[in-house]
Design a protein around this motif. Structure first.
Motif, PDB file in Angstrom:
ATOM      1  N   ARG A  43       0.836  -1.202   0.000  1.00 38.67           N
ATOM      2  CA  ARG A  43       0.000   0.000   0.000  1.00 38.67           C
ATOM      3  C   ARG A  43       0.871   1.252   0.000  1.00 38.67           C
ATOM      4  N   ALA A  44       1.897   1.260   0.826  1.00 37.87           N
ATOM      5  CA  ALA A  44       2.791   2.411   0.891  1.00 37.87           C
ATOM      6  C   ALA A  44       3.469   2.657  -0.447  1.00 37.87           C
ATOM      7  N   ARG A  45       3.912   1.596  -1.090  1.00 35.99           N
ATOM      8  CA  ARG A  45       4.604   1.771  -2.366  1.00 35.99           C
ATOM      9  C   ARG A  45       3.662   2.185  -3.489  1.00 35.99           C
ATOM     10  N   LEU A  46       2.466   1.631  -3.502  1.00 39.92           N
ATOM     11  CA  LEU A  46       1.505   2.035  -4.526  1.00 39.92           C
ATOM     12  C   LEU A  46       1.128   3.505  -4.378  1.00 39.92           C
ATOM     13  N   ILE A  47       0.977   3.960  -3.159  1.00 37.19           N
ATOM     14  CA  ILE A  47       0.667   5.375  -2.942  1.00 37.19           C
ATOM     15  C   ILE A  47       1.842   6.253  -3.365  1.00 37.19           C
ATOM     16  N   LEU A  48       3.057   5.825  -3.027  1.00 36.84           N
ATOM     17  CA  LEU A  48       4.238   6.588  -3.406  1.00 36.84           C
ATOM     18  C   LEU A  48       4.384   6.655  -4.917  1.00 36.84           C
ATOM     19  N   TRP A  49       4.156   5.546  -5.590  1.00 38.99           N
ATOM     20  CA  TRP A  49       4.249   5.530  -7.043  1.00 38.99           C
ATOM     21  C   TRP A  49       3.122   6.337  -7.678  1.00 38.99           C
ATOM     22  N   SER A  50       1.939   6.312  -7.089  1.00 37.57           N
ATOM     23  CA  SER A  50       0.841   7.145  -7.594  1.00 37.57           C
ATOM     24  C   SER A  50       1.186   8.622  -7.468  1.00 37.57           C
ATOM     25  N   ALA A  51       1.802   8.983  -6.351  1.00 42.12           N
ATOM     26  CA  ALA A  51       2.245  10.367  -6.188  1.00 42.12           C
ATOM     27  C   ALA A  51       3.274  10.741  -7.242  1.00 42.12           C
ATOM     28  N   ALA A  52       4.174   9.814  -7.561  1.00 41.29           N
ATOM     29  CA  ALA A  52       5.188  10.089  -8.586  1.00 41.29           C
ATOM     30  C   ALA A  52       4.544  10.307  -9.954  1.00 41.29           C
ATOM     31  N   VAL A  53       3.546   9.491 -10.287  1.00 45.28           N
ATOM     32  CA  VAL A  53       2.838   9.668 -11.558  1.00 45.28           C
ATOM     33  C   VAL A  53       2.136  11.020 -11.584  1.00 45.28           C
ATOM     34  N   ALA A  54       1.499  11.389 -10.479  1.00 44.22           N
ATOM     35  CA  ALA A  54       0.804  12.678 -10.412  1.00 44.22           C
ATOM     36  C   ALA A  54       1.784  13.839 -10.563  1.00 44.22           C
ATOM     37  N   VAL A  55       2.946  13.719  -9.945  1.00 40.07           N
ATOM     38  CA  VAL A  55       3.956  14.774 -10.075  1.00 40.07           C
ATOM     39  C   VAL A  55       4.403  14.900 -11.523  1.00 40.07           C
ATOM     40  N   GLY A  56       4.599  13.767 -12.208  1.00 39.34           N
ATOM     41  CA  GLY A  56       4.993  13.816 -13.608  1.00 39.34           C
ATOM     42  C   GLY A  56       3.957  14.501 -14.480  1.00 39.34           C
ATOM     43  N   VAL A  57       2.688  14.200 -14.252  1.00 42.95           N
ATOM     44  CA  VAL A  57       1.613  14.813 -15.041  1.00 42.95           C
ATOM     45  C   VAL A  57       1.537  16.314 -14.775  1.00 42.95           C
ATOM     46  N   VAL A  58       1.579  16.700 -13.500  1.00 41.97           N
ATOM     47  CA  VAL A  58       1.487  18.123 -13.149  1.00 41.97           C
ATOM     48  C   VAL A  58       2.704  18.885 -13.653  1.00 41.97           C
ATOM     49  N   ALA A  59       3.876  18.264 -13.611  1.00 47.96           N
ATOM     50  CA  ALA A  59       5.084  18.933 -14.098  1.00 47.96           C
ATOM     51  C   ALA A  59       4.981  19.234 -15.589  1.00 47.96           C
ATOM     52  N   VAL A  60       4.457  18.287 -16.358  1.00 47.50           N
ATOM     53  CA  VAL A  60       4.285  18.520 -17.797  1.00 47.50           C
ATOM     54  C   VAL A  60       3.242  19.610 -18.036  1.00 47.50           C
ATOM     55  N   ALA A  61       2.137  19.587 -17.273  1.00 49.23           N
ATOM     56  CA  ALA A  61       1.117  20.630 -17.418  1.00 49.23           C
ATOM     57  C   ALA A  61       1.687  22.001 -17.070  1.00 49.23           C
TER      58      ALA A  61
END
Length: 240
Positions: A43-61
């Motif tokens: 659970r901890a890793r999935l949340i951390l990886w989800s945060a990483a994906v969100a950061v990547g999307v927001v950074a591109v935006a």
């Protein structure tokens, strides 16, 4: 012979034979198996990886918004070269006023704020720097500054945005309220912001080690580095 009742003798024996102080292999394997099968672990890793994906999307935006702001300034310059003389003073005045009035914590480039939030004694001041409205203000004001002709880079703000976003995901993390977990999330988010801003996952890893953590062994875990790489890969995938 070493007297077993004497702690000094036991410590001397352990120092003389380092392997005797190591846990048995069976215990190591058992603990590793429990970690792999643990629900909290994944659970901890999935949340951390989800945060990483969100950061990547927001950074591109954020990068796209910055490009639009710079394009708007160039079009105004084509109309008249005198526009910056009007936009710069008025725009910077508005940015300063909005920052002091509504977005306290969005001052500066973003990297010093992230490093400060990582300190164990940052306290409530560090938490205020990672509020959601600070992230929104950081992105909006940076784009307005670019439109007004400011010499502003988006990399520093992206680091701050990434750290704040990862910190926000911490509310769903197991033991997310602990100081160690909070600092790990901030570190992962800030480094993921670098990876996404430059489209270079390795740059995010180096930034996490050298600029934010100052110590690979103490701060950078495998899950953190995986999140950094994932954020950079997501940004590259979106751009291409």
């Amino acid at each position: 012979m070493v007297n077993e009742s004497d702690p000094r003798g036991t410590a001397a024996a352990s120092a003389a034979d380092p392997q005797s102080a190591l846990p048995p292999t069976r215990d190591v394997v058992r603990n590793a198996g429990r970690a792999v099968l643990s629900v909290h672990h994944w659970r901890a890793r999935l949340i951390l990886w989800s945060a990483a994906v969100a950061v990547g999307v927001v950074a591109v935006a954020f990068a796209r918004l910055a490009d639009v702001a710079q394009l708007g300034l160039r079009r105004l310059l084509v109309i008249s070269p005198w526009w910056p003389w009007l936009l710069a003073p008025l725009g910077f005045f508005c940015i300063a006023w909005l920052t002091r009035r509504y977005f306290r914590g969005a001052e500066g480039s973003g990297i010093p704020q992230t490093i400060f939030a990582l300190k164990p004694d940052s306290g409530e001041t560090g938490l205020r720097l990672l509020k959601p409205h600070v992230v929104v203000g950081r992105m909006i004001l940076a784009c307005v500054g670019l439109f007004c002709g400011g010499s502003i880079g988006r990399e520093g703000p992206t680091v701050h945005v990434g750290a704040a976003m990862a910190h926000a995901f911490g509310r769903w993390m197991p033991h997310g309220g602990t100081s160690a977990q909070r600092r790990a999330l901030i570190l992962a988010g800030g480094a993921a912001g670098v990876a996404a801003a430059f489209n270079t996952p390795l740059a995010g890893i180096v930034f996490a080690i050298e600029e934010l953590s100052r110590s690979f062994e103490e701060r950078a875990s495998g899950a953190t580095l995986t999140a950094v790489v994932l954020s950079g890969v997501v940004a590259i995938a979106i751009v291409w």
